[in-house]
Design a protein around this motif. Structure first.
Motif, mmCIF file in Angstrom:
data_model
loop_
_atom_site.group_PDB
_atom_site.id
_atom_site.type_symbol
_atom_site.label_atom_id
_atom_site.label_comp_id
_atom_site.label_asym_id
_atom_site.label_seq_id
_atom_site.Cartn_x
_atom_site.Cartn_y
_atom_site.Cartn_z
ATOM 1 N N GLN A 41 0.840 -1.203 0.000
ATOM 2 C CA GLN A 41 0.000 0.000 0.000
ATOM 3 C C GLN A 41 0.874 1.251 0.000
ATOM 4 O O GLN A 41 2.059 1.194 0.298
ATOM 5 N N GLY A 42 0.253 2.364 -0.318
ATOM 6 C CA GLY A 42 0.965 3.630 -0.239
ATOM 7 C C GLY A 42 0.975 4.142 1.191
ATOM 8 O O GLY A 42 0.224 3.658 2.046
ATOM 9 N N PRO A 43 1.837 5.102 1.467
ATOM 10 C CA PRO A 43 1.873 5.674 2.824
ATOM 11 C C PRO A 43 0.537 6.303 3.204
ATOM 12 O O PRO A 43 -0.116 6.938 2.376
ATOM 13 N N LYS A 44 0.152 6.112 4.456
ATOM 14 C CA LYS A 44 -1.069 6.705 4.989
ATOM 15 C C LYS A 44 -0.703 7.626 6.146
ATOM 16 O O LYS A 44 -0.013 7.211 7.084
ATOM 17 N N LEU A 45 -1.169 8.874 6.070
ATOM 18 C CA LEU A 45 -0.847 9.840 7.120
ATOM 19 C C LEU A 45 -1.500 9.446 8.438
ATOM 20 O O LEU A 45 -2.706 9.220 8.500
ATOM 21 N N LEU A 46 -0.683 9.363 9.490
ATOM 22 C CA LEU A 46 -1.213 9.091 10.823
ATOM 23 C C LEU A 46 -1.423 10.383 11.594
ATOM 24 O O LEU A 46 -2.458 10.590 12.222
ATOM 25 N N ILE A 47 -0.416 11.246 11.574
ATOM 26 C CA ILE A 47 -0.487 12.456 12.354
ATOM 27 C C ILE A 47 0.430 13.505 11.752
ATOM 28 O O ILE A 47 1.464 13.172 11.174
ATOM 29 N N GLN A 48 -0.005 14.762 11.851
ATOM 30 C CA GLN A 48 0.770 15.883 11.327
ATOM 31 C C GLN A 48 0.899 16.937 12.418
ATOM 32 O O GLN A 48 -0.092 17.318 13.047
ATOM 33 N N PHE A 49 2.124 17.372 12.647
ATOM 34 C CA PHE A 49 2.414 18.413 13.629
ATOM 35 C C PHE A 49 2.809 19.707 12.927
ATOM 36 O O PHE A 49 3.509 19.693 11.905
ATOM 37 N N TYR B 86 4.695 6.512 -6.792
ATOM 38 C CA TYR B 86 3.445 6.815 -6.101
ATOM 39 C C TYR B 86 2.879 8.128 -6.614
ATOM 40 O O TYR B 86 3.593 9.138 -6.688
ATOM 41 N N CYS B 87 1.616 8.103 -6.941
ATOM 42 C CA CYS B 87 0.885 9.327 -7.229
ATOM 43 C C CYS B 87 0.279 9.825 -5.913
ATOM 44 O O CYS B 87 -0.170 9.008 -5.089
ATOM 45 N N ALA B 88 0.306 11.117 -5.688
ATOM 46 C CA ALA B 88 -0.212 11.659 -4.433
ATOM 47 C C ALA B 88 -1.066 12.888 -4.706
ATOM 48 O O ALA B 88 -0.747 13.703 -5.582
ATOM 49 N N LEU B 89 -2.116 13.010 -3.931
ATOM 50 C CA LEU B 89 -3.054 14.122 -4.060
ATOM 51 C C LEU B 89 -2.947 15.003 -2.822
ATOM 52 O O LEU B 89 -3.027 14.507 -1.694
ATOM 53 N N GLY B 90 -2.746 16.275 -3.040
ATOM 54 C CA GLY B 90 -2.674 17.216 -1.932
ATOM 55 C C GLY B 90 -3.960 18.000 -1.832
ATOM 56 O O GLY B 90 -4.336 18.705 -2.762
ATOM 57 N N GLY B 91 -4.628 17.850 -0.705
ATOM 58 C CA GLY B 91 -5.843 18.610 -0.477
ATOM 59 C C GLY B 91 -5.642 19.571 0.672
ATOM 60 O O GLY B 91 -4.690 19.448 1.439
ATOM 61 N N THR B 104 -2.518 12.430 0.145
ATOM 62 C CA THR B 104 -3.084 11.086 0.070
ATOM 63 C C THR B 104 -2.376 10.367 -1.061
ATOM 64 O O THR B 104 -2.369 10.848 -2.193
ATOM 65 N N PHE B 105 -1.780 9.216 -0.734
ATOM 66 C CA PHE B 105 -0.998 8.473 -1.707
ATOM 67 C C PHE B 105 -1.814 7.347 -2.335
ATOM 68 O O PHE B 105 -2.693 6.759 -1.692
ATOM 69 N N GLY B 106 -1.479 7.048 -3.597
ATOM 70 C CA GLY B 106 -2.014 5.848 -4.220
ATOM 71 C C GLY B 106 -1.239 4.631 -3.738
ATOM 72 O O GLY B 106 -0.314 4.751 -2.924
ATOM 73 N N GLN B 107 -1.606 3.473 -4.255
ATOM 74 C CA GLN B 107 -0.980 2.235 -3.800
ATOM 75 C C GLN B 107 0.385 1.990 -4.423
ATOM 76 O O GLN B 107 1.125 1.120 -3.963
ATOM 77 N N GLY B 108 0.699 2.741 -5.454
ATOM 78 C CA GLY B 108 2.012 2.617 -6.063
ATOM 79 C C GLY B 108 2.052 1.670 -7.245
ATOM 80 O O GLY B 108 1.260 0.722 -7.337
ATOM 81 N N THR B 109 2.979 1.938 -8.159
ATOM 82 C CA THR B 109 3.234 1.084 -9.318
ATOM 83 C C THR B 109 4.725 0.777 -9.357
ATOM 84 O O THR B 109 5.541 1.706 -9.310
ATOM 85 N N ILE B 110 5.047 -0.503 -9.418
ATOM 86 C CA ILE B 110 6.449 -0.901 -9.555
ATOM 87 C C ILE B 110 6.775 -0.929 -11.037
ATOM 88 O O ILE B 110 6.200 -1.699 -11.802
ATOM 89 N N LEU B 111 7.691 -0.056 -11.432
ATOM 90 C CA LEU B 111 8.128 -0.004 -12.830
ATOM 91 C C LEU B 111 9.449 -0.762 -12.969
ATOM 92 O O LEU B 111 10.397 -0.491 -12.225
ATOM 93 N N THR B 112 9.481 -1.679 -13.901
ATOM 94 C CA THR B 112 10.720 -2.403 -14.215
ATOM 95 C C THR B 112 11.054 -2.154 -15.674
ATOM 96 O O THR B 112 10.221 -2.399 -16.555
#
Lengths: 118, 115
Positions: A41-49, B86-91, B104-112
């Motif tokens: 899985q991708g990183p999941k934010l737990l906490i932000q300071f 990883y693709c990530a969305l900033g809100g 918020t990150f996606g699950q990722g893609t392994i590129l070879t």
């Protein structure tokens, strides 16, 4: 410049035990993040300071996880008691500012702590 | 709610071939999109952000708000491009009157990339 430091790099514990992780952000970075990355899985934010105050802990399982950032610099993340599903890599990151868009919002990541709960 | 989907967990190409890593997002506000990369035994690092409209290491990504996509492209892949992407969305969010960003990150893609 020195990057984000984390320790330990690896930790193996049994379920119901306690564990603590330490993070030292880049000097001058006001914002510090803890992420949980479960395998596959991708990183999941737990906490932000922001400095020593919490701005977002909506995804932190507060019944067992706690985090603090005393004096607005170093931070510790604790799990008590640990469960099997807590096995993951715990990433610490820091940025100059809490905003995302500007150059000051760029997040710098540490090497992570790999936790295995048996 | 913020959500990022990367439909491919694995992507394999040969050196010199074009590569496209797909990313779709869901967000009600004005999104900030990023691509992060993690090379073997290295830290997660920012590759590029849509707002900068930059090309880094030959990679580009265009934000398509109509299709809610932010695919990463490179016309000629190199072996050193092999990594996890990883693709990530900033809100934006607010806490106590303070506006802050949240990734918020996606699950990722392994590129070879094969030689």
């Amino acid at each position: 410049e020195a990057g984000v430091a984390q320790s330990p790099r690896y930790k193996i514990i049994e379920k119901r035990q306690s564990v603590a992780f330490w993070c030292n952000p880049i000097s001058g970075h006001a914002t510090l993040y803890w992420y949980q990355q479960i395998l596959g899985q991708g990183p999941k934010l737990l906490i932000q300071f922001q400095n020593n105050g919490v701005v977002d802990d909506s995804q932190l399982p507060k019944d067992r996880f706690s985090a603090e950032r005393l004096k607005g610099v170093d931070s510790t993340l604790k799990i008590q008691p640990a469960k099997l599903e807590d096995s993951a890599v715990y990433l610490c990151a820091s940025s100059l500012y809490p905003v995302i868009a500007g150059p000051g919002g760029k997040q710098f990541f540490g090497p992570g702590t790999r936790l295995t709960v048996l | 709610a913020q959500r990022v989907t990367q439909p491919e967990k694995l992507l394999s190409v040969f050196k010199g071939a074009p590569v496209e890593l797909k990313c779709n997002y869901s967000y009600s506000g004005s999104p900030e999109l990023f691509w992060y990369v993690q090379y073997s035994r290295q830290r997660l690092q920012l590759l590029l952000r849509h707002i900068s409209r930059e090309s880094i290491k030959g990679f580009t990504a265009d934000l398509n708000k109509g299709e809610t996509s932010f695919h990463l492209k490179k016309p000629f892949a190199q072996e050193e491009d092999s990594a996890m992407y990883y693709c990530a969305l900033g809100g934006s969010a607010n806490a106590g009157g303070t506006s802050y960003g949240k990734l918020t990150f996606g699950q990722g893609t392994i590129l070879t990339v094969h030689p």
